[in-house]
Design a protein around this motif. Sequence first.
Motif, PDB file in Angstrom:
ATOM      1  N   ARG A 195       0.820  -1.215   0.000  1.00 52.47           N
ATOM      2  CA  ARG A 195       0.000   0.000   0.000  1.00 52.47           C
ATOM      3  C   ARG A 195       0.856   1.269   0.000  1.00 52.47           C
ATOM      4  O   ARG A 195       0.568   2.192  -0.791  1.00 52.47           O
ATOM      5  N   PRO A 196       1.899   1.382   0.843  1.00 50.80           N
ATOM      6  CA  PRO A 196       2.738   2.582   0.752  1.00 50.80           C
ATOM      7  C   PRO A 196       3.353   2.781  -0.623  1.00 50.80           C
ATOM      8  O   PRO A 196       3.480   3.918  -1.094  1.00 50.80           O
ATOM      9  N   VAL A 197       3.722   1.679  -1.279  1.00 51.18           N
ATOM     10  CA  VAL A 197       4.313   1.789  -2.619  1.00 51.18           C
ATOM     11  C   VAL A 197       3.278   2.305  -3.615  1.00 51.18           C
ATOM     12  O   VAL A 197       3.566   3.201  -4.428  1.00 51.18           O
ATOM     13  N   VAL A 198       2.066   1.765  -3.570  1.00 50.28           N
ATOM     14  CA  VAL A 198       1.014   2.211  -4.497  1.00 50.28           C
ATOM     15  C   VAL A 198       0.650   3.669  -4.232  1.00 50.28           C
ATOM     16  O   VAL A 198       0.499   4.475  -5.175  1.00 50.28           O
ATOM     17  N   ASP A 199       0.540   4.043  -2.956  1.00 59.24           N
ATOM     18  CA  ASP A 199       0.228   5.444  -2.633  1.00 59.24           C
ATOM     19  C   ASP A 199       1.336   6.370  -3.121  1.00 59.24           C
ATOM     20  O   ASP A 199       1.065   7.472  -3.630  1.00 59.24           O
ATOM     21  N   ALA A 200       2.595   5.945  -2.960  1.00 57.28           N
ATOM     22  CA  ALA A 200       3.717   6.767  -3.433  1.00 57.28           C
ATOM     23  C   ALA A 200       3.687   6.893  -4.949  1.00 57.28           C
ATOM     24  O   ALA A 200       4.067   7.930  -5.502  1.00 57.28           O
ATOM     25  N   TRP A 201       3.226   5.838  -5.631  1.00 58.71           N
ATOM     26  CA  TRP A 201       3.145   5.876  -7.094  1.00 58.71           C
ATOM     27  C   TRP A 201       2.130   6.920  -7.553  1.00 58.71           C
ATOM     28  O   TRP A 201       2.408   7.720  -8.448  1.00 58.71           O
ATOM     29  N   GLY A 256       3.460  -5.366 -13.759  1.00 58.20           N
ATOM     30  CA  GLY A 256       2.869  -4.097 -13.338  1.00 58.20           C
ATOM     31  C   GLY A 256       3.462  -3.592 -12.042  1.00 58.20           C
ATOM     32  O   GLY A 256       3.712  -2.390 -11.883  1.00 58.20           O
ATOM     33  N   LEU A 257       3.707  -4.493 -11.094  1.00 59.68           N
ATOM     34  CA  LEU A 257       4.300  -4.090  -9.819  1.00 59.68           C
ATOM     35  C   LEU A 257       5.671  -3.464 -10.023  1.00 59.68           C
ATOM     36  O   LEU A 257       6.026  -2.481  -9.351  1.00 59.68           O
ATOM     37  N   LEU A 258       6.440  -3.985 -10.959  1.00 56.83           N
ATOM     38  CA  LEU A 258       7.772  -3.424 -11.236  1.00 56.83           C
ATOM     39  C   LEU A 258       7.669  -1.998 -11.771  1.00 56.83           C
ATOM     40  O   LEU A 258       8.490  -1.138 -11.431  1.00 56.83           O
ATOM     41  N   VAL A 259       6.655  -1.745 -12.592  1.00 57.60           N
ATOM     42  CA  VAL A 259       6.443  -0.382 -13.098  1.00 57.60           C
ATOM     43  C   VAL A 259       6.095   0.553 -11.940  1.00 57.60           C
ATOM     44  O   VAL A 259       6.642   1.664 -11.825  1.00 57.60           O
ATOM     45  N   VAL A 260       5.194   0.113 -11.069  1.00 51.59           N
ATOM     46  CA  VAL A 260       4.787   0.929  -9.924  1.00 51.59           C
ATOM     47  C   VAL A 260       5.978   1.209  -9.010  1.00 51.59           C
ATOM     48  O   VAL A 260       6.184   2.336  -8.542  1.00 51.59           O
ATOM     49  N   LEU A 261       6.802   0.188  -8.765  1.00 49.85           N
ATOM     50  CA  LEU A 261       7.977   0.367  -7.916  1.00 49.85           C
ATOM     51  C   LEU A 261       8.942   1.386  -8.512  1.00 49.85           C
ATOM     52  O   LEU A 261       9.431   2.286  -7.822  1.00 49.85           O
ATOM     53  N   ARG A 262       9.218   1.249  -9.796  1.00 46.79           N
ATOM     54  CA  ARG A 262      10.195   2.153 -10.416  1.00 46.79           C
ATOM     55  C   ARG A 262       9.712   3.593 -10.382  1.00 46.79           C
ATOM     56  O   ARG A 262      10.465   4.504 -10.040  1.00 46.79           O
ATOM     57  N   ASP A 263       8.441   3.816 -10.701  1.00 48.11           N
ATOM     58  CA  ASP A 263       7.918   5.189 -10.727  1.00 48.11           C
ATOM     59  C   ASP A 263       7.773   5.786  -9.326  1.00 48.11           C
ATOM     60  O   ASP A 263       7.680   7.000  -9.183  1.00 48.11           O
ATOM     61  N   SER A 264       7.740   4.923  -8.300  1.00 47.61           N
ATOM     62  CA  SER A 264       7.618   5.433  -6.929  1.00 47.61           C
ATOM     63  C   SER A 264       8.968   5.535  -6.239  1.00 47.61           C
ATOM     64  O   SER A 264       9.038   5.730  -5.019  1.00 47.61           O
ATOM     65  N   GLY A 265      10.063   5.406  -7.011  1.00 48.41           N
ATOM     66  CA  GLY A 265      11.392   5.658  -6.463  1.00 48.41           C
ATOM     67  C   GLY A 265      12.201   4.431  -6.124  1.00 48.41           C
ATOM     68  O   GLY A 265      13.272   4.553  -5.514  1.00 48.41           O
ATOM     69  N   HIS A 266      11.722   3.247  -6.515  1.00 48.98           N
ATOM     70  CA  HIS A 266      12.458   2.013  -6.243  1.00 48.98           C
ATOM     71  C   HIS A 266      12.932   1.424  -7.582  1.00 48.98           C
ATOM     72  O   HIS A 266      12.131   0.837  -8.314  1.00 48.98           O
TER      73      HIS A 266
END
Length: 430
Positions: free
Chosen positions: A117-123, A220-230
């Motif tokens: 959830r923190p990762v998705v919110d950061a995205w 999709g999770l990898l895209v979300v992670l990269r755009d949220s700073g990971h």
Amino acid sequence: MSAVRRRLVIDALRRGAVPEAGLDLLATGLDRFEAAIDAELDTVVSSGSVFKAVRGEYGSGKTFFARWLGERVKRRNFAVSEIQISETETPLHKLETVYRRLTERLTTSSFPPSALRPVVDAWFYALEEDALADGATDAELPTAVEQLMTARLAEVSRHAPSFATALRGYRKAATDGDESTAAAVLAWLGGQPNVAAAARRAAGVRGDLDHFGALGFLQGLLVVLRDSGHPGLLVVLDEVETLQRVRSDARDKALNALRQLIDEVYSGRFPGLYLLITGTPAFYDGQQGAQRLAPLAQRLATDFTTDPRFDNPRAVQLRLSGFTLDSLTQLGITIRDLYADDSEHGDRIRTVADNAYVADLAKAVGGALGGKVGVAPRLFLKKLVGDVLDRVDQYPDFDPRQHYRLTVTSTELTAAERNLTSADEIDLEL
């Protein structure tokens, strides 16, 4: 190292467990892998992907290596997920279950599991910032964020359109203040089964995640992670040797699923993924393991006929040889000094449990395990901390040479450690 980290490390060793942090202090012998691993991490940061296999006997440090690598990648702001492969809990041939465990165990340097959830919110926050930077007004922001999300998930939507749909449903529920629906939709996005039908209808998705959809969701999770700073995700599939003990049909499916994962990594489908598996030599070389599926055996093939000193850390497999008596002693001295640094009686600890005593204890523990020093570190460190250092710290007149005799009972051994001494290894006078 801070006092808190020291205590966490010591407490884990006292319990006979691998510490969750501070592993760089205990990483005896892993420096030979650092240059190759750092180069592979550079590849992942540059939108590449890497597959790596670690092999070693029970007790040789495979889990330790995985967590040491996890600490290392977190310093680069990677996300990490460590998954224990299990026939009942996490069968490898059901990738939807593997993905669910991945999201449950997802962690970052800032958030413990589950960090989904923190990762998705950061995205979504990053998308809003990018939209504002592109000149969107407050009134135009929802539409601009939707356009950015569609563009960045375009490739993912070709394989798993429901991933983007679920994200939209989560954002709408969160914006409307509908916490129960938002949490349910996020659970569905994390691969959880049996999500309430009302929440799925509200998000516009149907059914549960299946084996093939799991790969699209990982993408999709990898895209979300990269755009949220990971910039990357380390996924550890630990103890894959358990596949040798499952039914033959399930084993064949699991081996093929592993082959499929490796091929997808090499195809470039998962930019930002570092996939690591750990297993025993019997899994890699035995007929009930990787050799059962020729394409998988081919992808894992590595030459280990040379002296271990000349192993290639760039190869697909890394070999962990385990501890020698000297390296085990050095590790014990490191732990003793770490313990002493956090104690009011540090000088007495270093004097009473001196280097010679640490070496004697290492030799004795190795002897209790049939002379197999290479698999002794867990029990050795547990005995050193819990039986010796704690007593020296608390009792001024305690001398381990006089007042302590090493005992090893079957109840404190793991199954692998109990099997180290068999009837064939006991000398009988006839």
